[in-house]
Design a protein around this motif. Sequence first.
Motif, PDB file in Angstrom:
ATOM      1  N   UNK A  97      -6.977 -18.935  18.869  1.00  0.00           N
ATOM      2  CA  UNK A  97      -6.544 -18.865  20.259  1.00  0.00           C
ATOM      3  C   UNK A  97      -5.419 -19.849  20.559  1.00  0.00           C
ATOM      4  N   UNK A  98      -5.262 -20.864  19.738  1.00  0.00           N
ATOM      5  CA  UNK A  98      -4.170 -21.824  19.923  1.00  0.00           C
ATOM      6  C   UNK A  98      -2.809 -21.214  19.607  1.00  0.00           C
ATOM      7  N   UNK A  99      -2.813 -20.106  18.874  1.00  0.00           N
ATOM      8  CA  UNK A  99      -1.559 -19.432  18.549  1.00  0.00           C
ATOM      9  C   UNK A  99      -1.160 -18.504  19.695  1.00  0.00           C
ATOM     10  N   UNK A 100       0.106 -18.149  19.733  1.00  0.00           N
ATOM     11  CA  UNK A 100       0.612 -17.322  20.822  1.00  0.00           C
ATOM     12  C   UNK A 100       0.145 -15.875  20.736  1.00  0.00           C
ATOM     13  N   UNK A 101      -0.008 -15.380  19.499  1.00  0.00           N
ATOM     14  CA  UNK A 101      -0.403 -13.994  19.268  1.00  0.00           C
ATOM     15  C   UNK A 101      -1.398 -13.968  18.118  1.00  0.00           C
ATOM     16  N   UNK A 102      -2.198 -12.890  18.058  1.00  0.00           N
ATOM     17  CA  UNK A 102      -3.201 -12.772  17.005  1.00  0.00           C
ATOM     18  C   UNK A 102      -3.224 -11.351  16.448  1.00  0.00           C
ATOM     19  N   UNK A 103      -3.105 -11.259  15.115  1.00  0.00           N
ATOM     20  CA  UNK A 103      -3.322 -10.013  14.400  1.00  0.00           C
ATOM     21  C   UNK A 103      -4.603 -10.202  13.597  1.00  0.00           C
ATOM     22  N   UNK A 104      -5.528  -9.267  13.678  1.00  0.00           N
ATOM     23  CA  UNK A 104      -6.812  -9.423  12.997  1.00  0.00           C
ATOM     24  C   UNK A 104      -7.026  -8.318  11.976  1.00  0.00           C
ATOM     25  N   UNK A 105      -7.554  -8.701  10.816  1.00  0.00           N
ATOM     26  CA  UNK A 105      -8.075  -7.702   9.891  1.00  0.00           C
ATOM     27  C   UNK A 105      -9.343  -7.114  10.499  1.00  0.00           C
ATOM     28  N   UNK A 106      -9.661  -5.877  10.136  1.00  0.00           N
ATOM     29  CA  UNK A 106     -10.872  -5.281  10.710  1.00  0.00           C
ATOM     30  C   UNK A 106     -12.145  -5.932  10.175  1.00  0.00           C
ATOM     31  N   UNK A 107     -12.005  -6.854   9.224  1.00  0.00           N
ATOM     32  CA  UNK A 107     -13.133  -7.631   8.721  1.00  0.00           C
ATOM     33  C   UNK A 107     -13.313  -8.943   9.480  1.00  0.00           C
ATOM     34  N   UNK A 108     -12.428  -9.236  10.414  1.00  0.00           N
ATOM     35  CA  UNK A 108     -12.498 -10.490  11.159  1.00  0.00           C
ATOM     36  C   UNK A 108     -13.622 -10.457  12.188  1.00  0.00           C
TER      37      UNK A 108
ATOM     38  N   UNK B 177      -8.353 -10.303  23.162  1.00  0.00           N
ATOM     39  CA  UNK B 177      -8.282 -11.531  22.381  1.00  0.00           C
ATOM     40  C   UNK B 177      -7.250 -11.427  21.267  1.00  0.00           C
ATOM     41  N   UNK B 178      -7.069 -10.214  20.715  1.00  0.00           N
ATOM     42  CA  UNK B 178      -6.097 -10.014  19.645  1.00  0.00           C
ATOM     43  C   UNK B 178      -5.112  -8.922  20.059  1.00  0.00           C
ATOM     44  N   UNK B 179      -3.943  -8.963  19.436  1.00  0.00           N
ATOM     45  CA  UNK B 179      -2.893  -7.991  19.742  1.00  0.00           C
ATOM     46  C   UNK B 179      -3.056  -6.690  18.980  1.00  0.00           C
ATOM     47  N   UNK B 180      -3.604  -6.794  17.752  1.00  0.00           N
ATOM     48  CA  UNK B 180      -3.670  -5.616  16.887  1.00  0.00           C
ATOM     49  C   UNK B 180      -4.741  -5.846  15.820  1.00  0.00           C
ATOM     50  N   UNK B 181      -5.368  -4.764  15.370  1.00  0.00           N
ATOM     51  CA  UNK B 181      -6.343  -4.812  14.277  1.00  0.00           C
ATOM     52  C   UNK B 181      -5.870  -3.888  13.170  1.00  0.00           C
ATOM     53  N   UNK B 182      -5.885  -4.388  11.946  1.00  0.00           N
ATOM     54  CA  UNK B 182      -5.382  -3.618  10.809  1.00  0.00           C
ATOM     55  C   UNK B 182      -6.322  -3.769   9.624  1.00  0.00           C
ATOM     56  N   UNK B 183      -6.077  -2.962   8.598  1.00  0.00           N
ATOM     57  CA  UNK B 183      -6.820  -3.109   7.344  1.00  0.00           C
ATOM     58  C   UNK B 183      -6.478  -4.463   6.716  1.00  0.00           C
ATOM     59  N   UNK B 184      -7.438  -5.064   5.989  1.00  0.00           N
ATOM     60  CA  UNK B 184      -7.189  -6.388   5.403  1.00  0.00           C
ATOM     61  C   UNK B 184      -5.942  -6.458   4.534  1.00  0.00           C
ATOM     62  N   UNK B 185      -5.676  -5.399   3.763  1.00  0.00           N
ATOM     63  CA  UNK B 185      -4.513  -5.454   2.874  1.00  0.00           C
ATOM     64  C   UNK B 185      -3.191  -5.254   3.622  1.00  0.00           C
ATOM     65  N   UNK B 186      -3.282  -4.954   4.924  1.00  0.00           N
ATOM     66  CA  UNK B 186      -2.072  -4.805   5.739  1.00  0.00           C
ATOM     67  C   UNK B 186      -1.830  -5.994   6.662  1.00  0.00           C
ATOM     68  N   UNK B 187      -2.743  -6.993   6.625  1.00  0.00           N
ATOM     69  CA  UNK B 187      -2.714  -8.065   7.614  1.00  0.00           C
ATOM     70  C   UNK B 187      -1.419  -8.865   7.573  1.00  0.00           C
ATOM     71  N   UNK B 188      -1.081  -9.430   6.430  1.00  0.00           N
ATOM     72  CA  UNK B 188       0.105 -10.280   6.365  1.00  0.00           C
ATOM     73  C   UNK B 188       1.384  -9.475   6.536  1.00  0.00           C
ATOM     74  N   UNK B 189       1.403  -8.242   6.009  1.00  0.00           N
ATOM     75  CA  UNK B 189       2.591  -7.402   6.220  1.00  0.00           C
ATOM     76  C   UNK B 189       2.798  -7.132   7.710  1.00  0.00           C
ATOM     77  N   UNK B 190       1.699  -6.881   8.420  1.00  0.00           N
ATOM     78  CA  UNK B 190       1.799  -6.627   9.864  1.00  0.00           C
ATOM     79  C   UNK B 190       2.256  -7.878  10.601  1.00  0.00           C
ATOM     80  N   UNK B 191       1.701  -9.021  10.203  1.00  0.00           N
ATOM     81  CA  UNK B 191       2.109 -10.275  10.833  1.00  0.00           C
ATOM     82  C   UNK B 191       3.587 -10.559  10.567  1.00  0.00           C
ATOM     83  N   UNK B 192       4.024 -10.298   9.332  1.00  0.00           N
ATOM     84  CA  UNK B 192       5.435 -10.505   9.004  1.00  0.00           C
ATOM     85  C   UNK B 192       6.330  -9.525   9.759  1.00  0.00           C
ATOM     86  N   UNK B 193       5.851  -8.303   9.959  1.00  0.00           N
ATOM     87  CA  UNK B 193       6.650  -7.325  10.705  1.00  0.00           C
ATOM     88  C   UNK B 193       6.832  -7.785  12.151  1.00  0.00           C
ATOM     89  N   UNK B 194       5.746  -8.271  12.775  1.00  0.00           N
ATOM     90  CA  UNK B 194       5.851  -8.790  14.129  1.00  0.00           C
ATOM     91  C   UNK B 194       6.755 -10.023  14.154  1.00  0.00           C
TER      92      UNK B 194
END
Length: 272
Positions: A129-140, A190-207
């Motif tokens: 929550x200290x971060x401005x935005x949050x992308x979550x894996x669906x395992x989070x 609470x989060x901006x987007x939920x993705x598959x775990x293997x897409x998490x960092x790619x999605x964060x990098x895309x944003x």
Amino acid sequence: MSRGATVTAPLRVERTGNVVVWTIDNPGQRNPISDEATIEALETAVAEANRDHSLRVAILTGAGTAFSAGGNVKHMRDKAGMFGGTPAELRQGYRHGIQRIPKALYHCEIPTIAAVNGPAIGAGCDLALMCDMRIAANTATFAESFVRLGLIPGDGGAWLLPRAVGMARASQLAFTGAAIDAATALDWGMVNEVVEPDQLLDTAHRLAGEIAVNPPHALRMTKRLLREGQHQSLETLLELSAAMQAITHHTTDHDEAVAAMLERRAPRFTGD
């Protein structure tokens, strides 16, 4: 793009172009953040980002299967580190220990994205929550679980959580200590987007990439205004906005943005 990596144990810092990734790197203990080394490493990472005006976005994540378990429960049991001493000493331990993290991230000048790869528990939930935005894996999962340890949110959760989900839902989470899954976190805002775990960092990098293409001075000042807008009156914020806008009008990047728009081409921002 240039690539580089440095290690500040237990935080891994990796840079790609104008985006930096901070990875809490203690997966064996599920990435706790209550020890001095981690606190100092996060402070240092933020300070370096504030000084380096070629950086435009930071991504924060955890190594392994957890984002962060928050406080080290074994240290709580053993009354070790910041969890030891008299009540007065414990108060100082929090003030000069883990509370340095929300202060650092609040004053981080570049936009921050939490890439929540797994459980974010207690102070780990607050860290996201200290971060401005949050992308979550669906395992989070997310849990403001302090009450289940007979504790209160000692790292700012009572300030952060209501701003993320509203007072009623924040109260539910804080009073029960129950965990919610990523889908619920998305539904609650609470989060901006939920993705598959293997897409998490790619999605964060895309944003991060969508943010980083913008002029860096305008980004940093926009973030400052959003922060100030949480507690300033409209009149005060308008005065600050006018002052900052006057600065942006005199940047080379503003001239380039206007020229590119009129010439129907992609802008080339330099940070000037």
